[in-house]
Scaffold this motif. Structure first.
Motif, PDB file in Angstrom:
ATOM      1  N   TYR A 362     -10.414  -0.949  15.536  1.00 15.84           N
ATOM      2  CA  TYR A 362     -11.211   0.076  14.850  1.00 15.84           C
ATOM      3  C   TYR A 362     -12.600  -0.458  14.489  1.00 15.84           C
ATOM      4  CZ  TYR A 362     -12.881   3.590  11.695  1.00 15.84           C
ATOM      5  OH  TYR A 362     -13.669   4.534  11.106  1.00 15.84           O
ATOM      6  N   HIS A 425      -4.606  -7.025  10.023  1.00 14.39           N
ATOM      7  CA  HIS A 425      -3.529  -6.060  10.243  1.00 14.39           C
ATOM      8  C   HIS A 425      -3.410  -5.058   9.104  1.00 14.39           C
ATOM      9  CE1 HIS A 425      -1.940  -9.186   7.764  1.00 14.39           C
ATOM     10  NE2 HIS A 425      -0.779  -8.599   7.607  1.00 14.39           N
ATOM     11  N   LEU A 426      -4.323  -5.078   8.156  1.00 10.93           N
ATOM     12  CA  LEU A 426      -4.159  -4.246   6.969  1.00 10.93           C
ATOM     13  C   LEU A 426      -4.684  -2.826   7.192  1.00 10.93           C
ATOM     14  CD1 LEU A 426      -5.036  -6.991   4.376  1.00 10.93           C
ATOM     15  CD2 LEU A 426      -2.783  -6.017   4.830  1.00 10.93           C
ATOM     16  N   VAL A 427      -3.971  -2.090   8.021  1.00 11.27           N
ATOM     17  CA  VAL A 427      -4.398  -0.740   8.377  1.00 11.27           C
ATOM     18  C   VAL A 427      -4.280   0.203   7.180  1.00 11.27           C
ATOM     19  CG1 VAL A 427      -2.166  -0.036   9.313  1.00 11.27           C
ATOM     20  CG2 VAL A 427      -4.233   1.020  10.181  1.00 11.27           C
ATOM     21  N   ALA A 428      -3.385  -0.129   6.238  1.00  6.30           N
ATOM     22  CA  ALA A 428      -3.258   0.708   5.043  1.00  6.30           C
ATOM     23  C   ALA A 428      -4.532   0.654   4.212  1.00  6.30           C
ATOM     24  CB  ALA A 428      -2.060   0.270   4.206  1.00  6.30           C
ATOM     25  N   LEU A 430      -7.508  -0.018   5.428  1.00  6.79           N
ATOM     26  CA  LEU A 430      -8.540   0.653   6.226  1.00  6.79           C
ATOM     27  C   LEU A 430      -8.556   2.152   5.936  1.00  6.79           C
ATOM     28  CD1 LEU A 430     -10.643   0.469   8.536  1.00  6.79           C
ATOM     29  CD2 LEU A 430      -8.761   0.875  10.130  1.00  6.79           C
ATOM     30  N   ALA A 431      -7.359   2.713   5.731  1.00  8.18           N
ATOM     31  CA  ALA A 431      -7.268   4.159   5.496  1.00  8.18           C
ATOM     32  C   ALA A 431      -7.855   4.565   4.151  1.00  8.18           C
ATOM     33  CB  ALA A 431      -5.810   4.619   5.594  1.00  8.18           C
ATOM     34  N   ARG A 432      -8.091   3.595   3.265  1.00  7.07           N
ATOM     35  CA  ARG A 432      -8.711   3.920   1.971  1.00  7.07           C
ATOM     36  C   ARG A 432     -10.208   3.598   1.960  1.00  7.07           C
ATOM     37  NH1 ARG A 432      -4.437   0.890  -0.132  1.00  7.07           N
ATOM     38  NH2 ARG A 432      -5.838  -0.534  -1.208  1.00  7.07           N
TER      39      ARG A 432
ATOM     40  N   ASP B 190       1.505  -5.504   5.046  1.00  7.10           N
ATOM     41  CA  ASP B 190       0.523  -4.416   5.094  1.00  7.10           C
ATOM     42  C   ASP B 190       0.982  -3.273   4.196  1.00  7.10           C
ATOM     43  OD1 ASP B 190      -1.558  -2.774   5.726  1.00  7.10           O
ATOM     44  OD2 ASP B 190      -1.299  -2.881   7.892  1.00  7.10           O
ATOM     45  N   PRO B 207      -9.183   6.543  10.546  1.00  3.96           N
ATOM     46  CA  PRO B 207      -8.367   5.489   9.929  1.00  3.96           C
ATOM     47  C   PRO B 207      -7.051   6.019   9.353  1.00  3.96           C
ATOM     48  CG  PRO B 207     -10.646   5.343   9.184  1.00  3.96           C
ATOM     49  CD  PRO B 207     -10.494   6.663   9.871  1.00  3.96           C
ATOM     50  N   GLN B 208      -7.061   7.239   8.835  1.00  3.80           N
ATOM     51  CA  GLN B 208      -5.822   7.824   8.319  1.00  3.80           C
ATOM     52  C   GLN B 208      -4.863   8.142   9.467  1.00  3.80           C
ATOM     53  OE1 GLN B 208      -8.973   9.011   7.348  1.00  3.80           O
ATOM     54  NE2 GLN B 208      -8.908   7.678   5.560  1.00  3.80           N
ATOM     55  N   LEU B 211      -3.192   4.939  10.396  1.00  3.61           N
ATOM     56  CA  LEU B 211      -2.090   4.588   9.495  1.00  3.61           C
ATOM     57  C   LEU B 211      -0.848   5.437   9.788  1.00  3.61           C
ATOM     58  CD1 LEU B 211      -0.857   3.127   7.108  1.00  3.61           C
ATOM     59  CD2 LEU B 211      -2.076   4.671   5.559  1.00  3.61           C
TER      60      LEU B 211
END
Lengths: 458, 458
Positions: A362, A425-428, A430-432, B190, B207-208, B211
């Motif tokens: 991303y 790997h912290l996609v969670a 990224l979503a914030r 994560d 990004p959401q 996730l």
């Protein structure tokens, strides 16, 4: 781009010189390219797409290729800006509440009517907003300044014509005077024939589309939206909604990057989870070339034994014409160190090979693919806006020396706060995030309160 | 909304009380409603659309209806963050450049493989990025810290497996020690199963979507994009690209508002240039109801004899069920004074009737239709952002008393400059604007250097 031979990699020989494997020319600084060098190479190679003529609404968001000249003045004729009566100035000069001017109504001018009415001395024509000012008339008095032809006091509106209560004959009383040109939109007062309506390079949003339609322009020459094919690779990938076998993970890159490509303005096609087999990947890419102005792959670009994107695409330059070939590099950035870029196929379709980790891919998309898409569209501003913001955090950020680090952040009022850690790997997290915090290459520690560059993702 | 009888207007009787004709309840302040009152009435009547389940990529830009809980921890298993060798910490404790640890390679763990390998004392397993950490292993040493099983010095990469040069047996020399957990992404680091991944109300951007895909969510319940039908009315309207008859103008509103509706997130349909005939308009609207969550008309809402939108829609409440009906108002604003709003048809589909002038209709869209579309989508932020900016101009702006004026402007650094004049027909100026300058109702003159509210159109 690259002319590297596949054998260099196929033998697994140590690249003691420290060059990015598969690269024809060495990295400028040891074995790493900078983020800016990589982006500059991409933008130097990606050309705006050939223009096509599109219907106005299909061209929304696209870039105009030619200057558009106004073919006719707007408005095309003197017309009324109010519903009321078209009059001569002298006839209403002394009009007042007690002593209205009494005029003979000679007809009715609707919007869209052609000029067959003439207003003479002592005469008025009922006129609607947008209707052409009749011959002889010099001004319009709004209906609210008149009795509407009803013989009473001032009225609030005209009676609908379709009710049969025609007011386009008889007499009208006008209670206020009007200056020449009052409530008249003069011919050419908006734009003049021959003026430039829009300059080449303009992005067509709703107001620009309004202007083009107004001057009768039903189709325009623009750069089309690029067609982008997003392929995720990896035998460990399972499609969301299916059951997850042991050792597998869900494919997220093909979804997020397809969404991101659409967000950037592209028409995007998703090709999910190509298995880790070089021949399968090559033939899948060949199949997709027909509908691609740009190819984006994720995964398989690192130094592992199953990095099939690298394996499959480093061979391409041997088989195809000159000018084709994908070069794999290591960049001085975190996340997103391994990257591939080049062109492929008979049309030298550009291809960006991104790392497979969801956050790395991303971030790589934002830094390299989005600018490439926008360059294909012919846009001048290809990068996300960057602002300065003050780091708001409980403790100092740390960053590896020699790497430009991109951390996920949330913007405040002139501040930015990190979310999640540096782990790619912290996609969670990224979503914030709504921003990427940029820690420069030569900085290994950033104290709270420090001002930093921040890339706005909004 | 309105319960007005059509007869009030049909007789053309002066509305001496000064109320907006066709309105059941009087305007709060004399005969004019404020911009804020009108918007509040619209937002009180427009409800978010019923949720539907959509495939992930079809839900882009939509609002999530339910909280989404993480069904499985991410990553779902301990896995390698590098290409290298999975080892026990004790076996590499003293390893260095001169005295490497020599380990027996017991196998190959690719991403996606299931855990059938165990690493015992003195052993290592070749492992790829993303592959599950085998039983017994405690850390991963990157391939660059090893000889890659080739018996030489440190290597830069692994040989592709498909070249037949298998390195998954024999011995590997490790030149550096590793701590427990080094280059291992721990299970659940994560997100943890049971955590909330995304909250209801979240807008789904790339990004959401990343996730949701990562946690295996292939479809989501969201509010759909509203279907908006845009109808322009006026017998004087000619379609762009055709020859312009005398007294006619080109239809631009149906194009600009369709584009603006898409820009706001809607699926928009254009119905161009309905002729000024009440019966034709009524039947056209009835035909369009089937594909409309919201109807927008332009033109025919003023006080003229040919204002067929007003004429046609003021009758609706008599014929249809309770709750339907369109109310026509005069607003204390410029441009955009005449406005209609209500609902129509068996499903009480909301309808906004905007004035016909291109700039008036565009400004009205920004102020009223865009918020309505975003309310239908279930978004919390329905308005354009407003900022304060300093007026930069050669001379003072003038504005009519009692009207909130919206002038077209171009933003600078903390400043805004007017483009074009106040004339509501200046569509050419609109095409250069990126902001609306707001002059409050009680202000009739604004000197350069004054700070003002500015609505950002970007």
């Amino acid at each position: 781009m690259s002319n590297s031979t596949a054998s260099e990699v196929a033998t697994g020989a140590p690249d003691g010189a420290g060059h990015s494997s598969g690269s024809a020319h060495p990295a400028p600084h040891g074995d790493l390219w900078s983020v800016d060098e990589h982006l500059a190479d991409i933008l130097a190679a990606v050309r705006p797409l050939e223009p096509i003529e599109l219907q106005l609404l299909d061209a929304q968001g696209c870039v105009l290729v030619d200057d558009v000249t106004v073919p006719l003045s707007l408005p095309p004729f003197d017309n009324s800006s109010m519903d009321g009566y078209a009059v001569r100035v002298a006839d209403v000069a002394g009009a007042g509440e007690e002593f209205p001017a009494v005029l003979r109504v000679v007809g009715d001018v609707a919007a869209g009517s052609s000029g067959d009415i003439t207003v003479g001395a002592g005469e008025a024509a009922r006129i609607m907003t947008g209707a052409p000012l009749p011959e002889g008339a010099e001004a319009v008095v709004p209906v609210e300044w008149t009795d509407g032809g009803l013989g009473g006091g001032p009225v609030g509106s005209m009676a609908p014509r379709s009710n049969g209560s025609e007011q386009a004959s008889g007499e009208v009383r006008v209670h206020r005077p009007a200056e020449a040109g009052a409530h008249v939109r003069a011919r050419g007062s908006d734009v003049q024939a021959g003026e430039r309506a829009l300059a080449a390079g303009t992005v067509l949003g709703p107001p620009q589309i309004a202007l083009l339609a107004s001057i009768g322009c039903g189709a325009v020459r623009v750069r089309p939206r690029p067609r982008v094919v997003v392929l995720s690779t990896g035998s460990e990938l399972t499609q969301p909604g299916e059951e997850l076998p042991e050792g597998h993970i869900y494919d997220s890159n093909s979804f997020s990057l397809t969404a991101a490509a659409r967000d950037a303005g592209a028409i995007a096609y998703r090709v999910g989870a190509v298995v880790d087999d070089a021949e399968t990947l090559r033939s899948t890419i060949e199949d997709q070339l027909i509908r691609a102005d740009l190819l984006v792959t994720t995964g398989g670009v690192s130094v592992g034994a199953y990095d099939v994107v690298k394996e499959a695409l480093e061979h391409v330059s041997d088989e195809d014409e000159a000018g084709s070939g994908i070069e794999f590099r290591k960049l001085a950035m975190q996340p997103g160190k391994p990257q591939g870029f080049g062109s492929i196929g008979p049309d030298h379709t550009p291809l960006l090979a991104l790392p497979g980790n969801p956050v790395s891919s991303y971030v790589s998309f934002e830094l390299f693919v989005r600018p490439a898409i926008r360059a294909l569209m012919g846009l001048q501003e290809v990068r996300r806006p960057t602002v300065r913001a003050t780091l708001r955090a409980d403790r100092a950020l740390t960053s590896p020396a020699g790497r430009r680090q991109f951390l996920r952040g949330v913007m405040g009022e002139g501040t930015v706060s990190p979310v999640g850690g540096a782990g790619s790997h912290l996609v969670a997290a990224l979503a914030r995030a709504d921003a990427l915090i940029v820690v420069p290459e030569d900085t290994t520690r950033v104290e709270p309160g420090t001002e930093l560059d921040v890339v706005l993702l909004g």
